[in-house]
Design a protein around this motif. Structure first.
Motif, mmCIF file in Angstrom:
data_model
loop_
_atom_site.group_PDB
_atom_site.id
_atom_site.type_symbol
_atom_site.label_atom_id
_atom_site.label_comp_id
_atom_site.label_asym_id
_atom_site.label_seq_id
_atom_site.Cartn_x
_atom_site.Cartn_y
_atom_site.Cartn_z
ATOM 1 N N SER A 142 0.206 -13.534 2.946
ATOM 2 C CA SER A 142 0.403 -12.089 3.060
ATOM 3 C C SER A 142 -0.580 -11.344 2.156
ATOM 4 O O SER A 142 -1.673 -10.974 2.585
ATOM 5 C CB SER A 142 1.849 -11.722 2.730
ATOM 6 O OG SER A 142 2.185 -12.150 1.415
ATOM 7 N N ASN A 143 -0.207 -11.115 0.913
ATOM 8 C CA ASN A 143 -1.104 -10.436 -0.015
ATOM 9 C C ASN A 143 -0.819 -10.906 -1.433
ATOM 10 O O ASN A 143 0.245 -11.475 -1.721
ATOM 11 C CB ASN A 143 -0.989 -8.912 0.094
ATOM 12 C CG ASN A 143 0.423 -8.411 -0.150
ATOM 13 O OD1 ASN A 143 0.914 -8.447 -1.275
ATOM 14 N ND2 ASN A 143 1.080 -7.945 0.908
ATOM 15 N N LEU A 144 -1.762 -10.655 -2.301
ATOM 16 C CA LEU A 144 -1.689 -11.147 -3.680
ATOM 17 C C LEU A 144 -0.524 -10.522 -4.434
ATOM 18 O O LEU A 144 0.139 -11.192 -5.243
ATOM 19 C CB LEU A 144 -3.006 -10.846 -4.398
ATOM 20 C CG LEU A 144 -3.139 -11.385 -5.825
ATOM 21 C CD1 LEU A 144 -3.019 -12.909 -5.840
ATOM 22 C CD2 LEU A 144 -4.488 -10.953 -6.425
ATOM 23 N N ALA A 145 -0.254 -9.246 -4.188
ATOM 24 C CA ALA A 145 0.837 -8.576 -4.897
ATOM 25 C C ALA A 145 2.184 -9.218 -4.572
ATOM 26 O O ALA A 145 3.000 -9.460 -5.466
ATOM 27 C CB ALA A 145 0.860 -7.089 -4.548
ATOM 28 N N SER A 146 2.435 -9.507 -3.304
ATOM 29 C CA SER A 146 3.702 -10.134 -2.912
ATOM 30 C C SER A 146 3.829 -11.531 -3.493
ATOM 31 O O SER A 146 4.899 -11.930 -3.979
ATOM 32 C CB SER A 146 3.815 -10.186 -1.381
ATOM 33 O OG SER A 146 3.882 -8.895 -0.834
ATOM 34 N N THR A 147 2.737 -12.289 -3.457
ATOM 35 C CA THR A 147 2.761 -13.640 -4.008
ATOM 36 C C THR A 147 3.048 -13.618 -5.507
ATOM 37 O O THR A 147 3.878 -14.386 -6.016
ATOM 38 C CB THR A 147 1.421 -14.340 -3.739
ATOM 39 O OG1 THR A 147 1.226 -14.453 -2.328
ATOM 40 C CG2 THR A 147 1.393 -15.721 -4.347
ATOM 41 N N ALA A 148 2.370 -12.722 -6.224
ATOM 42 C CA ALA A 148 2.592 -12.619 -7.665
ATOM 43 C C ALA A 148 4.008 -12.149 -7.973
ATOM 44 O O ALA A 148 4.646 -12.629 -8.922
ATOM 45 C CB ALA A 148 1.581 -11.655 -8.283
ATOM 46 N N LEU A 149 4.529 -11.240 -7.151
ATOM 47 C CA LEU A 149 5.878 -10.715 -7.366
ATOM 48 C C LEU A 149 6.924 -11.826 -7.285
ATOM 49 O O LEU A 149 7.759 -11.985 -8.186
ATOM 50 C CB LEU A 149 6.180 -9.629 -6.336
ATOM 51 C CG LEU A 149 7.597 -9.069 -6.334
ATOM 52 C CD1 LEU A 149 7.886 -8.334 -7.629
ATOM 53 C CD2 LEU A 149 7.805 -8.142 -5.141
ATOM 54 N N PHE A 150 6.881 -12.611 -6.218
ATOM 55 C CA PHE A 150 7.898 -13.650 -6.042
ATOM 56 C C PHE A 150 7.708 -14.798 -7.030
ATOM 57 O O PHE A 150 8.695 -15.403 -7.465
ATOM 58 C CB PHE A 150 7.887 -14.159 -4.597
ATOM 59 C CG PHE A 150 8.620 -13.257 -3.657
ATOM 60 C CD1 PHE A 150 9.974 -13.430 -3.423
ATOM 61 C CD2 PHE A 150 7.971 -12.217 -3.018
ATOM 62 C CE1 PHE A 150 10.663 -12.590 -2.562
ATOM 63 C CE2 PHE A 150 8.649 -11.365 -2.153
ATOM 64 C CZ PHE A 150 9.994 -11.554 -1.928
ATOM 65 N N PHE A 151 6.470 -15.094 -7.393
ATOM 66 C CA PHE A 151 6.257 -16.151 -8.385
ATOM 67 C C PHE A 151 6.829 -15.739 -9.738
ATOM 68 O O PHE A 151 7.553 -16.518 -10.382
ATOM 69 C CB PHE A 151 4.772 -16.476 -8.520
ATOM 70 C CG PHE A 151 4.481 -17.491 -9.596
ATOM 71 C CD1 PHE A 151 4.703 -18.839 -9.368
ATOM 72 C CD2 PHE A 151 3.999 -17.089 -10.836
ATOM 73 C CE1 PHE A 151 4.455 -19.780 -10.363
ATOM 74 C CE2 PHE A 151 3.746 -18.019 -11.834
ATOM 75 C CZ PHE A 151 3.977 -19.367 -11.593
ATOM 76 N N CYS A 152 6.509 -14.525 -10.179
ATOM 77 C CA CYS A 152 7.008 -14.061 -11.482
ATOM 78 C C CYS A 152 8.522 -13.914 -11.466
ATOM 79 O O CYS A 152 9.189 -14.215 -12.464
ATOM 80 C CB CYS A 152 6.344 -12.744 -11.849
ATOM 81 S SG CYS A 152 4.577 -12.880 -12.228
ATOM 82 N N LEU A 153 9.069 -13.492 -10.336
ATOM 83 C CA LEU A 153 10.524 -13.390 -10.240
ATOM 84 C C LEU A 153 11.167 -14.770 -10.324
ATOM 85 O O LEU A 153 12.188 -14.955 -10.993
ATOM 86 C CB LEU A 153 10.913 -12.699 -8.936
ATOM 87 C CG LEU A 153 12.412 -12.547 -8.679
ATOM 88 C CD1 LEU A 153 13.083 -11.769 -9.802
ATOM 89 C CD2 LEU A 153 12.651 -11.871 -7.333
ATOM 90 N N GLY A 154 10.557 -15.751 -9.655
ATOM 91 C CA GLY A 154 11.075 -17.113 -9.741
ATOM 92 C C GLY A 154 11.047 -17.644 -11.158
ATOM 93 O O GLY A 154 11.998 -18.307 -11.606
ATOM 94 N N MET A 155 9.980 -17.332 -11.894
ATOM 95 C CA MET A 155 9.905 -17.762 -13.285
ATOM 96 C C MET A 155 10.940 -17.047 -14.144
ATOM 97 O O MET A 155 11.499 -17.619 -15.082
ATOM 98 C CB MET A 155 8.499 -17.515 -13.829
ATOM 99 C CG MET A 155 7.405 -18.321 -13.135
ATOM 100 S SD MET A 155 7.683 -20.106 -13.210
ATOM 101 C CE MET A 155 7.473 -20.409 -14.966
ATOM 102 N N THR A 156 11.218 -15.785 -13.827
ATOM 103 C CA THR A 156 12.253 -15.051 -14.549
ATOM 104 C C THR A 156 13.603 -15.743 -14.402
ATOM 105 O O THR A 156 14.319 -15.972 -15.386
ATOM 106 C CB THR A 156 12.354 -13.607 -14.019
ATOM 107 O OG1 THR A 156 11.090 -12.962 -14.152
ATOM 108 C CG2 THR A 156 13.409 -12.821 -14.780
ATOM 109 N N TYR A 157 13.950 -16.079 -13.168
ATOM 110 C CA TYR A 157 15.205 -16.784 -12.925
ATOM 111 C C TYR A 157 15.212 -18.155 -13.610
ATOM 112 O O TYR A 157 16.229 -18.581 -14.170
ATOM 113 C CB TYR A 157 15.435 -16.965 -11.431
ATOM 114 C CG TYR A 157 15.964 -15.753 -10.726
ATOM 115 C CD1 TYR A 157 17.128 -15.122 -11.161
ATOM 116 C CD2 TYR A 157 15.317 -15.238 -9.605
ATOM 117 C CE1 TYR A 157 17.620 -14.007 -10.498
ATOM 118 C CE2 TYR A 157 15.810 -14.128 -8.933
ATOM 119 C CZ TYR A 157 16.962 -13.513 -9.385
ATOM 120 O OH TYR A 157 17.451 -12.417 -8.726
#
Length: 215
Positions: A142-157
């Protein structure tokens, strides 16, 4: 001469304008709630043992019901991925708020078993970690922003789950790292919302999302 002046049925049913994009609203609802939660987990200016009830209203209504509304609108627009994620994370915030609301009795039920309560919360967060990383794999084209968003959210969890499963004391380093990742996640979410909202009609700038493999 054609005396039938009524327009054809398909013309009447055809919408004149495309439906509005609910994505920015859902992203803003998520971003603000994650921002508040991230600061709390970092214990910025608060006692490590202070209750987190201040997040209850934001989590229940803006981050919770707000994202559910955005998700239902995305489903209506035919966007299954955004509908699934907005509704899921919106209901995550609602369910998280129930942990902090005394009338639900969740924390009180574990009053004599504090370590088991931390384990239960850790398992709960671990489940959301798995779900988030599964959704992350669907953003790679999709796009870099979406990829970074879900990766950082996964690390948060992930960091939050580790902190609970390891029965670490409030204010520990792992929890603070998770809070920091939450702040980064909220920043990316706000950026993505602004990228969707900004255009040549309403602003002097537009923000790129960084298209990836999609053609």
């Amino acid at each position: 001469m054609n005396l039938n002046m009524a327009p054809p049925l398909h013309a009447v049913l055809q919408p004149t304008n495309p439906p509005p994009n609910p994505g920015p609203f859902g992203l803003c609802a998520f971003a603000l709630t994650a921002f508040c939660m991230g600061l709390y987990n970092m214990h910025t200016g608060v006692d490590p043992h202070a209750p987190g009830n201040f997040i209850t209203g934001t989590a229940m209504f803006y981050g919770g019901f707000g994202q559910v509304i955005a998700g239902l609108l995305e489903f209506r627009n035919g966007n299954t991925f955004s509908g699934t994620t907005f509704c899921s994370y919106g209901l995550y915030w609602v369910s998280y708020a129930t942990l902090l609301i005394p009338s639900f009795g969740v924390a009180a039920a574990y009053e004599d078993y504090p370590e088991d309560y931390m384990t239960a919360v850790g398992i709960y967060l671990l489940g959301w970690t798995i779900f988030t990383f599964l959704m992350w794999t669907l953003t790679w084209r999709s796009n870099l922003a979406s990829t970074a968003l879900f990766f950082c959210l996964g690390m948060t969890y992930l960091f939050s789950a580790i902190s609970s499963l390891a029965h670490l004391q409030p204010g520990n380093v792992v929890q603070k790292v998770g809070g920091g990742m939450g702040l980064i996640t909220s920043g990316i979410a706000w950026y993505s919302a602004m990228a969707d909202l900004s255009n040549s009609q309403n602003s002097y700038y537009t923000l790129p999302l960084g298209q990836l493999g999609r053609r």
